[in-house]
Design a protein around this motif. Structure first.
Motif, mmCIF file in Angstrom:
data_model
loop_
_atom_site.group_PDB
_atom_site.id
_atom_site.type_symbol
_atom_site.label_atom_id
_atom_site.label_comp_id
_atom_site.label_asym_id
_atom_site.label_seq_id
_atom_site.Cartn_x
_atom_site.Cartn_y
_atom_site.Cartn_z
ATOM 1 N N LEU A 1 110.340 18.688 -23.420
ATOM 2 C CA LEU A 1 109.507 18.867 -22.825
ATOM 3 C C LEU A 1 108.638 19.165 -24.547
ATOM 4 O O LEU A 1 107.613 19.317 -24.711
ATOM 5 C CB LEU A 1 109.922 20.554 -22.841
ATOM 6 C CG LEU A 1 109.951 21.059 -21.436
ATOM 7 C CD1 LEU A 1 110.062 22.497 -20.937
ATOM 8 C CD2 LEU A 1 109.513 20.160 -19.958
ATOM 9 N N ASN B 1 106.016 16.570 -24.805
ATOM 10 C CA ASN B 1 104.661 17.014 -23.824
ATOM 11 C C ASN B 1 103.515 17.593 -23.722
ATOM 12 O O ASN B 1 102.519 17.868 -23.470
ATOM 13 C CB ASN B 1 105.235 17.121 -22.471
ATOM 14 C CG ASN B 1 106.484 16.130 -21.862
ATOM 15 O OD1 ASN B 1 105.750 15.069 -21.664
ATOM 16 N ND2 ASN B 1 106.906 17.129 -21.084
ATOM 17 N N PHE B 2 103.017 18.178 -25.205
ATOM 18 C CA PHE B 2 102.234 18.971 -25.421
ATOM 19 C C PHE B 2 101.346 18.505 -27.153
ATOM 20 O O PHE B 2 102.116 17.930 -27.617
ATOM 21 C CB PHE B 2 102.525 20.221 -25.820
ATOM 22 C CG PHE B 2 103.941 20.878 -25.553
ATOM 23 C CD1 PHE B 2 103.327 21.764 -24.698
ATOM 24 C CD2 PHE B 2 105.202 21.374 -25.523
ATOM 25 C CE1 PHE B 2 103.778 23.239 -23.786
ATOM 26 C CE2 PHE B 2 105.535 21.848 -24.077
ATOM 27 C CZ PHE B 2 105.340 22.804 -22.949
ATOM 28 N N ASN C 1 100.147 21.011 -21.577
ATOM 29 C CA ASN C 1 101.178 20.875 -21.163
ATOM 30 C C ASN C 1 100.668 18.765 -20.561
ATOM 31 O O ASN C 1 100.442 19.445 -18.989
ATOM 32 C CB ASN C 1 102.313 21.633 -20.945
ATOM 33 C CG ASN C 1 103.385 20.942 -20.497
ATOM 34 O OD1 ASN C 1 103.867 19.737 -20.022
ATOM 35 N ND2 ASN C 1 104.304 21.436 -20.244
ATOM 36 N N ASN D 1 99.042 25.461 -22.469
ATOM 37 C CA ASN D 1 99.693 26.586 -22.737
ATOM 38 C C ASN D 1 99.986 27.469 -23.452
ATOM 39 O O ASN D 1 99.569 28.368 -22.958
ATOM 40 C CB ASN D 1 100.870 25.552 -22.878
ATOM 41 C CG ASN D 1 102.208 25.957 -23.177
ATOM 42 O OD1 ASN D 1 102.761 26.762 -22.022
ATOM 43 N ND2 ASN D 1 102.698 26.339 -24.063
#
Length: 900
Positions: A36, A39-40, A53, A60
């Motif tokens: 994860l 992904n930001f 995200n 987010n």
């Protein structure tokens, strides 16, 4: 005299923005998991910052700003904090995980143009369009110093760790090197005829610079004591001009002593030009953290990529070139322009990859390359889209593949029309390519529930029942959509030109449209059989020929009259049954762009590009009042009116204009109530809810905003006073800061509304301290003279509020309330006649052993900026001696104890 009160409208939801084209996209880390963390991405969104995200395509975290647009973003090396620069010169630092603002800095008069964190350090450098650089200490929440020297907006700053210096570039065509220890510019690179728009540092010694033309320029930067593994290779770079795709030419464009043999710091200039598919300018240069891939973009849809070769890859490439050269010589070719293996060219160090063509112009992008040499390129496009590509740079035939994108939560172009359904639950927005339906979801956030294709939308309306909507286009079509089924039901050819406007008829059984073909057409809603299904359609009943193009039209709520605005700057008011002329409205200098009629059919308002709003009587067509739009400085505005809307069941109305502002007006008293700030560009559309609880506006900044009615009363006189104060503050000249004598280095603090407020609070606290100390002194004298102890004076209410019993304790709490980021600015602008009182309190603190570090910081700062006056004023001598004895002895003892 009674004062009329109104209920305040406050900003509500902001939606429709995926990302704004005002700052660069940057990667951030929100989770510790390996799946994860990549992904930001943080993107600017008008005055806010969204952290998207890409895997779930959801926001987010939202880093909320105020009224100023975001101009730059940067995350620190730990990925825990993100610094955001704004157009008003403010820098805020947010915690990425919870979205809270930790500290605010104000150090620029104009927009912040670049930000950079020191690697692994606590310093932050901000460059502004005011051509100044401010270095901040994030941990201490204070500015360190201001660097002056550039004559144009700062485009990029880079901390150069081996030399502890800062490299800055500007649109004044210069690159400067600043020594952070001595705080001066020790080196300047010149020679460029074009503005410098961006730069990047590769391998710690290669400075790549992007110019406002088709060229890249590079400098090799190294010190003699630099023992890095990259330096020997870079020193061998050939600097003769070559006819290559990456050309290299000798250029001594620099100022300094770099040509001397004993110089510690030297620069050699190599220039790159004639890139494949050259742009008209180099907008940005991006290098991934692993320094495996360099990307360049200009003002087109292409991303140019260059693979940065490792040491073994470069040696392999050189061996191949050597073998090829030997083969050529063995064939009998004795050309002297052969390959010199001792001097690799700059083309040898980079390998050009196939450019990526995106769907729209590139605004910014970021690159990450993993250990397998697979690159993820995430781009922010100018059409309100974020897209991510995957590229394997090991392969020779590398083709970038799109993996993820975020586009649904916004339009690709600005919204041209807005409509609210009859119950206010749904909002329709239409642009050049799509129609979107928005509905309130969880957390009261507007979600896009339906996206329908539609070319060149201009106007729209919900059909009674809210199950269908009709959209007019530039193609002369009236498109009927089924909202629930999410499909186009029917498309009617209505006008030969643009369908400029559409509205429901008073009986709610049809619609009326106006177009650029000078016709007003009346349509009836009918049901027709199509593929054995009954579908909604339109049947034309009447046509009215006008003398000019129709720009907008509106029925009066009582259904008796129809107002039609024409291109000849008039509004024709017709009887709706006979279509005969009732009266004409003359007065606007330019064509009327928008109009509306009040709920009781007594008033009509019109707006035009002549910057005026006119309020007319619907009975005889007389002009009740002409309202002139003024800007925030009170001067006449040169931006026209784009939309008007009455509030339901009132004579209050809202206007939107090209100056980015929404204004609320009272049509009875002919005065402005309040100005609503939020949009960052021209307002293009407006709609009001049927119950009058909110209005919704759209702008060219791609945002759609709701403004909701609250129960908070608004007093007109108070709002006028607040606006007058804001205008005065904007027109105030910044005073000369005490202690500023150096033209190159200056103090970081500035006079801002917040520092003025802090100074006022400090002055009030000092005045209260003096007054209460005098009262206690008088009481002590009275106690000495009196035989019986008198009644002590009552505690001041503020002492009770602060839970203290003495003036000095009150001052301790008052000064510690000042934020570290605002302390310097407050002390700079503290009037000199209060400096002695403040230093006396610092001496009292030192005597009691309170807040030693805080006292030392304030004391040294005040003495530094007021040194001339303090040294010539006798009253300061005793207090300075006391501070020297008490305070600095304590600091010495603390230092000794820490050392031990």
């Amino acid at each position: 005299m009674t004062t009329k009160q109104y209920l305040r409208f406050s900003p509500g939801q902001t939606f429709g923005v995926v990302a704004s084209s005002t700052a660069s996209i940057i990667p951030v880390k929100q989770d510790e998991g390996p799946n994860l963390k990549d992904n930001f991405f943080a993107v600017p969104a008008c005055e806010n910052v969204y952290i998207w995200n890409l895997r779930t395509k959801e926001k987010n975290v939202v880093l909320s700003g105020e009224n100023s647009i975001v101009t730059c973003l940067v995350a620190d090396s730990s990925q825990k904090n993100i610094a955001v620069g704004y157009a008003d010169g403010m820098v805020r630092i947010f915690n990425i995980r919870d979205g809270e603002c930790n500290v605010s800095f104000i150090g620029h008069k104009t927009a912040v143009s670049c930000l950079t964190f020191e690697d692994g350090g606590s310093n932050l450098a901000s460059g502004g369009k005011d051509s100044e650089i401010v270095v901040w200490n994030v941990i201490d929440e204070a500015g360190l110093f201001r660097l002056k020297g550039h004559k144009g907006p700062i485009s990029k700053c880079i901390f150069y760790q081996p030399r502890n210096c800062l490299i800055s570039s500007s649109k004044d065509t210069y690159i400067k090197f600043w020594d952070l220890d001595t705080q001066h510019c020790f080196h300047t690179l010149v020679g460029s005829q074009y503005e410098i728009l961006d730069m990047a540092l590769i391998k710690g010694t290669r400075l790549i610079v992007g110019l406002n033309n088709q060229r890249l320029r590079a400098w090799n930067i190294f010190a003699e004591d630099d023992t890095s593994s990259n330096t020997p290779l870079l020193k061998k770079l050939k600097t003769d001009e070559q006819e290559l795709s990456l050309d290299v030419e000798q250029d001594e464009g620099l100022i300094g002593d770099e040509d001397e043999e004993n110089s510690e710091f030297r620069c050699k200039t190599v220039e790159l030009n004639d890139l494949p598919n050259t742009e008209n300018k180099i907008c940005a240069i991006v290098v991934d953290p692993a320094q495996r891939l360099m990307g360049i973009h200009g003002s087109t849809k292409f991303l140019h990529l260059f693979k940065i070769l490792k040491e073994d890859e470069l040696k392999k490439k050189l061996r191949k070139k050597k073998a090829k050269e030997a083969k050529r010589k063995s064939a009998g070719d004795e050309d002297d322009s052969g390959y010199d293996e001792s001097s690799p060219t700059i083309e040898d160090e980079f390998r050009t990859l196939k450019p990526i063509q995106l769907t729209s112009k590139v605004d910014s992008f970021c690159i990450s390359v993993n250990e397998s040499d697979v690159a993820m390129i995430t781009a922010l496009l100018k059409n309100n889209t974020v897209v991510q590509y995957e590229l394997d740079i090991k392969l020779k035939q590398n083709i970038a593949e799109i993996k993820k994108s975020i586009s649904i939560p916004g339009h690709r172009s600005f919204v041209r029309t807005l409509s609210c359904c009859s119950n206010g639950y749904s909002i329709l927005s239409a642009s050049d390519e799509t129609v979107k339906i928005w509905r309130r979801g969880l957390n009261d956030e507007q979600k896009c529930t339906t996206t329908l294709p539609c070319e060149a939308s201009l106007c729209s309306v919900f059909v009674p029942g809210n199950k269908h909507c009709i959209v007019g286009t530039k193609n002369g079509l009236l498109n009927i959509y089924d909202v629930d089924k999410r499909e186009l039901v029917n498309s009617i050819e209505s006008h030969d030109g643009f369908v400029k406007c559409i509205c429901l008829s008073p009986d709610l059984r049809g619609v009326t449209s106006g177009g650029s073909d000078k016709e007003v057409k009346f349509w009836e809603l009918v049901s027709e059989d199509k593929h054995s299904l009954k579908q909604l359609s339109l049947a034309q009943r009447r046509t009215l020929q006008m003398s000019e193009e129709v720009l907008c039209l509106k029925y009066s709520p009582d259904g008796k009259k129809l107002a039609v605005a024409l291109l000849d700057s008039t509004v024709q008011v017709l009887f709706s049954d006979s279509l005969k002329l009732a009266f004409s409205l003359y007065g606007h200098e330019f064509p009327v762009t928008c109009l509306d009629i009040s709920y009781d059919s007594t008033l009509i308002i019109t707006g035009s590009n002549d910057r005026t709003i006119r309020i007319w009587s619907m009975e005889f067509g007389s002009c009740n009042r002409r309202l002139k739009i003024a800007n925030e400085k009170g001067l006449p505005n040169d931006k026209g009116i784009t939309c008007l809307q009455f509030l339901a069941k009132t004579h209050l109305f809202f206007s939107g204009s090209k100056d980015h502002l929404v204004r609320q007006w009272d049509a009875d008293n002919f005065q402005k109530i309040i100005t609503l700030k939020g949009h960052q560009n021209e307002i293009t559309a407006m709609a009001a809810s049927p119950d009058g609880t909110f209005i919704v506006t759209a702008s060219k900044d791609r945002s759609i905003r709701t403004w909701e009615k609250t129960l908070e009363p608004l007093v007109l006189e108070e709002e006028q006073e607040i606006e007058a104060e804001e205008r005065e503050k904007e027109t105030e000249d910044l005073p000369t800061i005490p202690g500023e004598v150096n033209k190159e280095v200056a103090l970081s603090g500035m006079k801002t509304p917040q520092t003025i407020k802090t100074v006022d609070q400090l002055i009030e606290a000092l005045a209260l301290y003096k007054a209460e100390t005098r009262i206690l002194g008088d009481y002590s004298l009275l106690c000495e003279k009196a035989e019986k102890k008198p009644v002590p004076p009552p505690l001041h209410p503020l002492f009770i509020a602060y839970n203290v019993s003495s003036p000095i304790e009150y001052m301790r709490k008052a000064v510690l309330k000042i934020k570290s980021s605002e302390l310097e600015g407050a002390l700079i602008h503290l009037p000199f006649n209060f400096v002695l009182d403040f230093l006396n309190i610092m001496a009292e603190f030192a005597d009691r052993g309170w807040e030693t570090e805080f006292c030392e910081k304030c004391t040294t700062f005040l003495i530094r900026i007021h040194f001339g006056q303090i040294s010539t004023t006798r009253n300061f001598r005793p207090i300075i001696e006391k501070l020297q004895e008490k305070l600095f002895q304590q600091m010495y003892n603390i230092g000794v104890s820490i050392a031990l």
